[in-house]
Design a protein around this motif. Sequence first.
Motif, short mmCIF file in Angstrom:
data_model
loop_
_atom_site.label_atom_id
_atom_site.label_comp_id
_atom_site.label_asym_id
_atom_site.label_seq_id
_atom_site.Cartn_x
_atom_site.Cartn_y
_atom_site.Cartn_z
N ILE A 102 0.87 -1.31 -0.27
CA ILE A 102 -0.15 0.23 -0.13
C ILE A 102 0.88 1.14 -0.01
CG2 ILE A 102 -1.87 1.08 1.46
CD1 ILE A 102 -2.37 -1.18 2.05
N VAL A 103 2.40 1.41 0.94
CA VAL A 103 2.71 2.57 0.66
C VAL A 103 3.75 2.60 -0.56
CG1 VAL A 103 5.05 3.32 1.68
CG2 VAL A 103 3.78 2.26 2.95
N LEU A 104 4.08 1.78 -1.58
CA LEU A 104 3.95 2.24 -2.83
C LEU A 104 2.66 2.40 -3.46
CD1 LEU A 104 6.55 -1.76 -2.84
CD2 LEU A 104 7.38 1.21 -2.57
N GLY A 154 -18.15 -1.51 1.82
CA GLY A 154 -18.65 -0.90 1.22
C GLY A 154 -16.86 0.41 0.80
N GLY A 155 -15.96 0.16 2.14
CA GLY A 155 -14.45 0.95 1.83
C GLY A 155 -13.75 0.35 0.73
N LEU A 166 -7.05 -4.42 2.26
CA LEU A 166 -6.27 -4.94 3.22
C LEU A 166 -5.73 -3.45 4.42
CD1 LEU A 166 -4.27 -6.40 0.50
CD2 LEU A 166 -4.98 -7.67 2.28
N ALA A 167 -5.61 -2.88 4.07
CA ALA A 167 -5.85 -0.99 4.38
C ALA A 167 -6.81 -1.04 6.00
CB ALA A 167 -5.76 -0.22 3.88
N LEU A 168 -8.11 -1.40 5.35
CA LEU A 168 -9.18 -1.07 6.37
C LEU A 168 -9.37 -2.29 7.41
CD1 LEU A 168 -12.17 -0.19 3.68
CD2 LEU A 168 -11.23 1.45 5.87
N ALA A 255 -6.16 7.44 2.44
CA ALA A 255 -5.58 7.76 3.69
C ALA A 255 -6.83 8.50 4.81
CB ALA A 255 -4.50 8.66 3.71
N PRO A 256 -6.85 9.31 4.30
CA PRO A 256 -8.67 9.72 4.59
C PRO A 256 -9.60 8.72 5.34
CG PRO A 256 -8.45 11.15 2.68
CD PRO A 256 -6.93 10.09 2.78
#
Length: 364
Positions: A102-104, A154-155, A166-168, A255-256
Amino acid sequence: MTRGPRPDIETFAGDLFGEMVLADSAAAAAARAERKPLSRFVPGLAICAIAGAAAAWLSQNYGVPVILAGLLVGLAMGFAAGDPRTHEGLDAVSRHGLRAGIVLLGFQVTAMQVMAMGLVPFAGLALVMLAALLAALAAARATGQSPAIGLLGGGATAICGASAALALYGVIGRERVDQAQFTLTLVILAAASAIALVTYPPLARMLAFSDAQAGFLTGAAIHDVAQAIGAGFAVSDSAGAQATVVKLTRVALLAPLVTLAALWIARVQPLPAGVGKARVPMLPGFILAFLAMVAVNSLVALPADVAGWALTASKTLLLLAVTATAMRTRTELLLGLGWRAVMPVLAATVASLAAALAFARWAI
């Protein structure tokens, strides 16, 4: 006459010194015991790499979406995760690999791209994302599921599919959404994106959309980045360029969204006392790193090869993370989830398509 030291003091001092030495030795031994060899990760990393390579081969030769292929191969090789020697390696890939991937992704977005989209399309994109989130939360509530499951589906639909899921999941936590539910969400997201890639471009032509309208539709309503952009270029080069800007703007909003999701879920569905209190930071570290990469990409003219290498590395890490997650999922639990478990993603997909169609028709 000079007296010698009192025997009881000498004995006490000797005993105290001996205890200190023993304590230091015990602490050193414990520290050495805690330094586990890095080789403990090798079995899990090796089996995950083999499964990921098989998924990439299927994607390249048969056109299967690579994330979907990784999920299916991972589920098929779930028997390998029954060996405890693979656990540490698989867990490390599923956790740290996804964060690095995700960072990349930050190297694919610039602030100028977001600003270049314009106010009207940006407002439409915000409406599409809000429709997806609200529909998923409503579906989760209607089917008796937790808000965390609705937020995950949903996100992920609103932003960029598997990457956003994955981030959520990193901030929602396994305490709120079990791994079987998470894996099923990834499967439905990948399947929905594959269907959208095939059906949305013909739908845009049938409705006689302009290139700008078709680009907005595909960029705003398809989950996966590559498939959203590919669907735009399936209409025309101009539509593909518009879809790229819209889709990358959605990625920039990762991000937000993750930050707000972390704060909201902590309030709406708090964990039991003493469980996971450190899991819900105001700004997760990997999201801060993602924003830093976006800032670097916006301020410094990086060579095109760097962005290409970063995208390849990001896709590879996310594929390995998804594959490892699928391998660690118990198939019997996945099959036992039932039809209710897929409803948040389906509702969000339908809502985002309807909102994107309406906005493209009437506002662009």
